[in-house]
Design a protein around this motif. Structure first.
Motif, PDB file in Angstrom:
ATOM      1  N   ASN A 178      55.386  27.714  32.424  1.00 46.48           N
ATOM      2  CA  ASN A 178      54.572  26.831  33.249  1.00 46.48           C
ATOM      3  C   ASN A 178      53.940  25.783  32.345  1.00 46.48           C
ATOM      4  O   ASN A 178      52.852  25.969  31.800  1.00 46.48           O
ATOM      5  CB  ASN A 178      53.480  27.611  33.989  1.00 46.48           C
ATOM      6  N   TYR A 179      54.655  24.695  32.145  1.00 53.43           N
ATOM      7  CA  TYR A 179      54.183  23.585  31.310  1.00 53.43           C
ATOM      8  C   TYR A 179      53.868  22.355  32.169  1.00 53.43           C
ATOM      9  O   TYR A 179      53.879  21.228  31.685  1.00 53.43           O
ATOM     10  CB  TYR A 179      55.236  23.242  30.258  1.00 53.43           C
ATOM     11  N   ARG A 180      53.610  22.585  33.458  1.00 52.72           N
ATOM     12  CA  ARG A 180      53.290  21.459  34.338  1.00 52.72           C
ATOM     13  C   ARG A 180      51.981  20.798  33.927  1.00 52.72           C
ATOM     14  O   ARG A 180      51.047  21.454  33.466  1.00 52.72           O
ATOM     15  CB  ARG A 180      53.208  21.937  35.789  1.00 52.72           C
ATOM     16  N   ILE A 181      51.911  19.490  34.145  1.00 52.30           N
ATOM     17  CA  ILE A 181      50.720  18.711  33.807  1.00 52.30           C
ATOM     18  C   ILE A 181      50.024  18.301  35.098  1.00 52.30           C
ATOM     19  O   ILE A 181      50.678  17.873  36.062  1.00 52.30           O
ATOM     20  CB  ILE A 181      51.106  17.479  32.947  1.00 52.30           C
ATOM     21  N   PRO A 182      48.701  18.417  35.186  1.00 52.57           N
ATOM     22  CA  PRO A 182      47.991  18.080  36.431  1.00 52.57           C
ATOM     23  C   PRO A 182      48.062  16.597  36.778  1.00 52.57           C
ATOM     24  O   PRO A 182      48.245  15.736  35.904  1.00 52.57           O
ATOM     25  CB  PRO A 182      46.546  18.508  36.130  1.00 52.57           C
ATOM     26  N   GLU A 183      47.896  16.310  38.042  1.00 49.83           N
ATOM     27  CA  GLU A 183      47.885  14.925  38.521  1.00 49.83           C
ATOM     28  C   GLU A 183      46.788  14.098  37.848  1.00 49.83           C
ATOM     29  O   GLU A 183      46.991  12.934  37.509  1.00 49.83           O
ATOM     30  CB  GLU A 183      47.676  14.905  40.038  1.00 49.83           C
ATOM     31  N   MET A 184      45.608  14.700  37.645  1.00 48.12           N
ATOM     32  CA  MET A 184      44.503  13.956  37.038  1.00 48.12           C
ATOM     33  C   MET A 184      44.858  13.494  35.637  1.00 48.12           C
ATOM     34  O   MET A 184      44.543  12.376  35.232  1.00 48.12           O
ATOM     35  CB  MET A 184      43.234  14.798  37.003  1.00 48.12           C
ATOM     36  N   SER A 185      45.531  14.367  34.878  1.00 49.54           N
ATOM     37  CA  SER A 185      45.935  14.007  33.520  1.00 49.54           C
ATOM     38  C   SER A 185      46.956  12.879  33.531  1.00 49.54           C
ATOM     39  O   SER A 185      46.904  11.962  32.701  1.00 49.54           O
ATOM     40  CB  SER A 185      46.512  15.233  32.810  1.00 49.54           C
ATOM     41  N   CYS A 186      47.888  12.940  34.488  1.00 45.52           N
ATOM     42  CA  CYS A 186      48.886  11.872  34.577  1.00 45.52           C
ATOM     43  C   CYS A 186      48.269  10.556  35.038  1.00 45.52           C
ATOM     44  O   CYS A 186      48.670   9.475  34.584  1.00 45.52           O
ATOM     45  CB  CYS A 186      50.006  12.286  35.524  1.00 45.52           C
ATOM     46  N   ALA A 187      47.294  10.634  35.935  1.00 43.02           N
ATOM     47  CA  ALA A 187      46.601   9.423  36.367  1.00 43.02           C
ATOM     48  C   ALA A 187      45.882   8.775  35.191  1.00 43.02           C
ATOM     49  O   ALA A 187      45.924   7.545  35.008  1.00 43.02           O
ATOM     50  CB  ALA A 187      45.612   9.761  37.476  1.00 43.02           C
ATOM     51  N   LEU A 188      45.220   9.600  34.367  1.00 40.77           N
ATOM     52  CA  LEU A 188      44.550   9.080  33.179  1.00 40.77           C
ATOM     53  C   LEU A 188      45.561   8.497  32.202  1.00 40.77           C
ATOM     54  O   LEU A 188      45.370   7.388  31.679  1.00 40.77           O
ATOM     55  CB  LEU A 188      43.750  10.194  32.501  1.00 40.77           C
ATOM     56  N   ALA A 189      46.658   9.207  31.964  1.00 42.72           N
ATOM     57  CA  ALA A 189      47.664   8.731  31.020  1.00 42.72           C
ATOM     58  C   ALA A 189      48.298   7.419  31.489  1.00 42.72           C
ATOM     59  O   ALA A 189      48.556   6.520  30.684  1.00 42.72           O
ATOM     60  CB  ALA A 189      48.733   9.794  30.814  1.00 42.72           C
ATOM     61  N   SER A 190      48.537   7.295  32.792  1.00 40.56           N
ATOM     62  CA  SER A 190      49.101   6.040  33.317  1.00 40.56           C
ATOM     63  C   SER A 190      48.144   4.875  33.102  1.00 40.56           C
ATOM     64  O   SER A 190      48.556   3.768  32.730  1.00 40.56           O
ATOM     65  CB  SER A 190      49.407   6.190  34.811  1.00 40.56           C
ATOM     66  N   SER A 191      46.869   5.114  33.345  1.00 35.43           N
ATOM     67  CA  SER A 191      45.867   4.077  33.128  1.00 35.43           C
ATOM     68  C   SER A 191      45.792   3.689  31.660  1.00 35.43           C
ATOM     69  O   SER A 191      45.696   2.510  31.309  1.00 35.43           O
ATOM     70  CB  SER A 191      44.498   4.559  33.630  1.00 35.43           C
ATOM     71  N   GLN A 192      45.845   4.688  30.798  1.00 34.24           N
ATOM     72  CA  GLN A 192      45.799   4.434  29.358  1.00 34.24           C
ATOM     73  C   GLN A 192      47.048   3.689  28.878  1.00 34.24           C
ATOM     74  O   GLN A 192      46.967   2.806  28.015  1.00 34.24           O
ATOM     75  CB  GLN A 192      45.684   5.758  28.611  1.00 34.24           C
ATOM     76  N   LEU A 193      48.209   4.047  29.440  1.00 34.62           N
ATOM     77  CA  LEU A 193      49.464   3.424  29.017  1.00 34.62           C
ATOM     78  C   LEU A 193      49.450   1.913  29.242  1.00 34.62           C
ATOM     79  O   LEU A 193      50.036   1.156  28.475  1.00 34.62           O
ATOM     80  CB  LEU A 193      50.634   4.066  29.766  1.00 34.62           C
ATOM     81  N   LYS A 194      48.754   1.486  30.280  1.00 32.92           N
ATOM     82  CA  LYS A 194      48.645   0.045  30.548  1.00 32.92           C
ATOM     83  C   LYS A 194      47.935  -0.687  29.417  1.00 32.92           C
ATOM     84  O   LYS A 194      48.105  -1.891  29.237  1.00 32.92           O
ATOM     85  CB  LYS A 194      47.890  -0.184  31.859  1.00 32.92           C
ATOM     86  N   LYS A 195      47.118   0.038  28.654  1.00 33.86           N
ATOM     87  CA  LYS A 195      46.341  -0.569  27.569  1.00 33.86           C
ATOM     88  C   LYS A 195      46.929  -0.298  26.189  1.00 33.86           C
ATOM     89  O   LYS A 195      46.336  -0.662  25.180  1.00 33.86           O
ATOM     90  CB  LYS A 195      44.892  -0.042  27.626  1.00 33.86           C
ATOM     91  N   LEU A 196      48.109   0.355  26.158  1.00 33.89           N
ATOM     92  CA  LEU A 196      48.662   0.781  24.879  1.00 33.89           C
ATOM     93  C   LEU A 196      48.877  -0.372  23.911  1.00 33.89           C
ATOM     94  O   LEU A 196      48.538  -0.271  22.723  1.00 33.89           O
ATOM     95  CB  LEU A 196      49.984   1.537  25.093  1.00 33.89           C
ATOM     96  N   ASP A 197      49.437  -1.475  24.384  1.00 34.02           N
ATOM     97  CA  ASP A 197      49.685  -2.607  23.483  1.00 34.02           C
ATOM     98  C   ASP A 197      48.385  -3.097  22.856  1.00 34.02           C
ATOM     99  O   ASP A 197      48.339  -3.414  21.656  1.00 34.02           O
ATOM    100  CB  ASP A 197      50.374  -3.746  24.234  1.00 34.02           C
ATOM    101  N   ARG A 198      47.330  -3.141  23.658  1.00 35.35           N
ATOM    102  CA  ARG A 198      46.028  -3.568  23.132  1.00 35.35           C
ATOM    103  C   ARG A 198      45.486  -2.548  22.139  1.00 35.35           C
ATOM    104  O   ARG A 198      44.933  -2.913  21.101  1.00 35.35           O
ATOM    105  CB  ARG A 198      45.052  -3.777  24.296  1.00 35.35           C
TER     106      ARG A 198
END
Length: 398
Positions: A243-263
Motif C-alpha cells: 500500500n504505497y498510495r499517496i493521499p489526494e491532499m499530498s498530490c494537490a500540494l505537489a501539483s501546486s508546488q510543481l507550478k513553481k518549480l522553475d522559480r
C-alpha cells in the motif's frame, strides 16, 4: 537558525490542499491523476506513477524491473539509505560502487570497477544517484551498463534532482538512457508533498507493474482476470504488492508546488552563484564545479573542507556556525559502511577511497528558495568569519 533546507509553502498551496479536503476524494481520486499528468509533462516522459515516498518509488521501480532473490542492484555508496535498502526489501543483494571524490557521483569508471567481478551476470538494476541535484553523466553510464551487464535495468535515483538538466538539455526525469527515474517530494526537496514520491517511465508495461505494486498487486483489468465473468466488485492479485498510495491532499500540494518549480530552481541557482563567487577564495575550502551552475538543481550546496589544515574538527566548525545561526549538515556517511552492510559484506573504508575523501570533507550549507538575500549574506559572512578565525587560531598555535 537558518537550516540547510526548508519547504516553501504559500497561500496557493494551502488553498490547493483545502480544496482537496473539501472534495469527495481523500485518496485514489482526480488529484493524483492530475499530478501524474503534470509531472510526466514536465519530465517529458510518457508516464508518471505517484506514491507516498521516495523510498516507495525506489521499491516500486526495483520490483518493476524484476529485482528479487538471486539478483544484484548496483548503487553508489554516497547516497541515502533507501537507494540500497529497497533492494534488500526484495530479497536481492547490493553491490556498492565508489564515487568521484569531488562531485560525489557515480561515474562510468567507478561503475565499471564495481562490475568487474562475477556478479556482473547477476546485476538486475543499476541505480545512479544525482547527488545534490547534479545529474550523473548518464550517456557514459548507460554505455558501461550495456557493455558489462546488458540485461540490467538502468534506474535513476533523482530524489535530489527534479528541475535539473542533463548535458543534452533534456530534463531530469526524461528517459533518454534509463528505463525509470525515481523522485522524492520530502519537505526539504524541490517540491513538497508532505511526504511523497514518483516514478517516471516511457514503458507501458513498467507503468502497469508500478501501478499494481503501489496498490497491493491488485488488478481489475478484464483481460488479466482468470474469472472475468465475476461482477464489478471483483479483483485479483497475481503477485503481492504494497500500500504505497499517496493521499489526494499530498498530490494537490505537489501539483501546486510543481507550478513553481522553475522559480524554485532559479532561486537555488541564484544562491549557488552567490556562494560560488563569495566563498571561492577561502583557503582549505573547495566548492562544487561552477560549470554545473545551470544544470544542477542544487538540492544541496556541499563544501569540501580540509578540516585538518584548518586545525578544527568538523563538529567544532558546525557548532561555531550554529552559534551564528547557520545550520549545516553532512551528506553522506557511506552506506556501505553502515553496520548492516559492513557486517553483511565485510566492507572497509579503504574499498571506497572516493566516497571517503568526499565524506571526510563534506559540509552542506543552507540553500532553499525561501532564503532572503539577507540570509544568504549572513551565511557567507558567518562562513568567512568562522574559517578566518580558525586559520588565525592555527597560526597563533603554530
Amino acid at each position: 537558525m537558518i537550516p540547510y533546507g526548508r519547504q516553501s509553502i504559500d497561500e496557493a498551496d494551502i488553498e490547493a490542499v483545502a480544496a482537496a479536503l473539501r472534495s469527495d476524494w481523500l485518496t485514489q481520486g482526480p488529484a493524483i491523476e492530475a499530478f501524474e499528468a503534470s509531472l510526466a509533462q514536465h519530465c517529458r516522459s510518457r508516464y508518471a506513477v505517484a506514491c507516498n515516498s521516495g523510498t516507495a518509488a525506489l521499491h516500486m521501480a526495483y520490483a518493476a524491473a524484476g529485482v528479487g532473490p538471486g539478483s544484484v542492484v548496483v548503487v553508489p555508496t554516497n547516497t541515502f539509505l533507501a537507494t540500497a535498502n529497497a533492494a534488500i526489501y526484495l530479497g536481492a543483494e547490493v553491490r556498492f560502487c565508489d564515487v568521484d571524490s569531488e562531485t560525489g557521483l557515480m561515474t562510468s569508471a567507478t561503475l565499471a570497477a564495481a562490475l568487474r567481478t562475477d556478479i556482473g551476470r547477476r546485476v538486475r538494476a543499476v541505480a545512479p544517484v544525482h547527488f545534490a541535484g547534479q545529474p550523473c553523466e548518464m550517456a557514459a553510464i548507460s554505455e558501461t551498463v550495456q557493455r558489462l551487464c546488458p540485461r540490467a535495468t538502468l534506474i535513476e535515483d533523482a530524489s535530489h534532482a527534479i528541475g535539473g538538466v542533463h548535458r543534452d538539455g533534456s530534463p531530469v526525469g526524461s528517459l533518454g538512457h534509463s528505463s525509470m527515474v525515481t523522485f522524492s517530494f520530502h519537505p526539504v526537496k524541490h517540491i513538497a508533498a508532505g511526504e511523497g514520491g514518483a516514478v517516471t517511465t516511457d514503458c507501458p508495461d513498467l507503468q502497469k507493474r508500478l501501478s499494481s505494486f503501489r496498490c497491493h498487486g491488485m488488478t481489475k483489468q478484464t483481460n488479466e482476470l482468470r474469472r472475468p465473468t465475476e461482477g464489478p466488485w471483483y479483483y485479483e492479485m497475481h503477485a503481492p504488492g504494497f500500500n504505497y498510495r499517496i493521499p489526494e491532499m499530498s498530490c494537490a500540494l505537489a501539483s501546486s508546488q510543481l507550478k513553481k518549480l522553475d522559480r524554485f530552481v532559479a532561486r537555488r541557482r541564484e544562491i549557488a552563484d552567490h556562494y560560488l563567487h563569495e566563498l571561492a577564495d577561502i583557503p582549505g575550502v573547495s566548492l562544487p564545479p561552477a560549470n554545473v551552475l545551470k544544470t544542477s538543481a542544487w538540492h544541496l550546496f556541499c563544501l569540501h573542507v580540509d578540516f585538518h589544515a584548518l586545525g578544527r574538527t568538523r563538529i567544532e566548525v558546525m557548532e561555531s556556525l550554529a552559534g551564528t545561526g547557520i545550520g549545516t549538515q553532512v551528506h553522506y556517511y557511506p552506506v556501505s559502511l553502515q553496520p548492516f552492510y559492513a557486517d553483511r559484506y565485510g566492507h572497509t573504508a579503504a574499498q571506497f577511497p572516493g566516497a571517503m575523501n568526499h565524506y571526510e570533507r563534506a559540509l552542506s550549507i543552507p540553500v532553499f528558495p525561501a532564503m532572503t538575500d539577507g540570509e544568504v549574506k549572513q551565511v557567507i559572512s558567518s562562513i568567512r568569519h568562522t574559517f578566518a578565525g580558525a586559520q588565525v587560531a592555527r597560526s597563533i598555535a603554530a
